[in-house]
Design an enzyme around this catalytic site. Sequence first.
Site, short mmCIF file in Angstrom:
data_model
loop_
_atom_site.label_atom_id
_atom_site.label_comp_id
_atom_site.label_asym_id
_atom_site.label_seq_id
_atom_site.Cartn_x
_atom_site.Cartn_y
_atom_site.Cartn_z
N GLY A 188 1.13 20.55 -45.40
CA GLY A 188 -0.09 20.36 -44.63
C GLY A 188 -0.10 21.15 -43.33
N ASP A 195 -4.86 32.65 -55.06
CA ASP A 195 -5.84 33.57 -55.65
C ASP A 195 -5.14 34.64 -56.49
OD1 ASP A 195 -8.44 34.41 -56.23
OD2 ASP A 195 -8.40 35.94 -54.67
N HIS A 228 -9.80 34.48 -58.84
CA HIS A 228 -11.27 34.37 -58.86
C HIS A 228 -11.91 35.47 -59.72
CE1 HIS A 228 -11.34 37.47 -55.62
NE2 HIS A 228 -12.54 37.73 -56.10
N ASN A 273 -12.38 46.20 -55.24
CA ASN A 273 -10.95 46.39 -54.97
C ASN A 273 -10.16 45.10 -55.01
OD1 ASN A 273 -11.44 49.09 -54.59
ND2 ASN A 273 -10.35 49.22 -52.65
N SER A 274 -10.84 43.97 -55.11
CA SER A 274 -10.16 42.67 -55.12
C SER A 274 -9.21 42.61 -56.31
CB SER A 274 -11.19 41.55 -55.21
OG SER A 274 -10.60 40.32 -54.89
#
Length: 308
Positions: free
Chosen positions: A213, A84, A54, A159-160
């Site tokens: 799933g 991510d 992201h 910090n991501s």
Amino acid sequence: MDSFSTMIIGAVDKIKNAVVKIDTYKTVNGKLRPAGSGSGFIFSSDGYVFTNSHVVEGAEKIMVSLLNENEIEANLIGKDPDTDLAILKIYAQGHSVAKLGDTSELQIGQFVIAIGNPYGFQHTVTTGVVSALGRTLQTQSGRMVDNVIQSDAALNPGNSGGPMINTDGEVIGVNTAVIQGAQGLSFSVDINTAKEIARQIIRDGKVFKAFLGLQLQDVPINEKVRQHYKLSNRGGVFITKIEANTPASRSQLLEGDIIVSFNNKIVTNSNELFKELTHKEILDITNISVLRHTELLSFIIVPVEKKG
């Protein structure tokens, strides 16, 4: 100085020069303008960098700032929104490299340190303990991220994409800010999962994953049950939720089952299950064994390819 502080400072010292700031740019009204920033860390001597998917989403230009204030343009090698994670590459000499750890021995209650580089010239540090392992959690966009480490080490803004490390200064997770949890919790993608994602992205430019799933969490196996069935694994993977219209919902699995083997291989944690789901030949009738209360049961399941 107290020994606890000395331990933290020593661990941070081992990795801080490998932690980078990432700035992204997009064209607005015909001009390239800043679009966002985050952290990342260099994990190979040839300049590969981990960050969050992201952080670099939609970026037309990506700049990486080292702690010595050198700024280098990076190439996006590939990304995997489901975890991510994104892999960048920089072409530079003399950069530091983070040491990647192994989360197979990570334990709940273990001390961890989150590091970021939101300014490009000064790292930030927070500390905490691991509160859960192998969790499946939902991002703000609705995606399910597997093999998440939950801790109470607060994530500072920016910090991501930075590393979560142990007290030896080894990376055990990639911090992500896309998961919204209870107040005071932070989440990191397990580094063993991240290694497999990086291997596929660097080799193929994309990631293959089969899909069951299931929402999961790593748990220990009751010792009496383990001994009764002569199981070699001390841990298994607890099914917290079965999603509708998935291979799992079409099988005989139930929420509350603990997976102990998959594809005729022992499963002690979510990462071992994940590894099996990265092989294309798994898209076939596959054996899965679970503990249900005190019973050991075996079923079949047919994984499907997970589309982006």
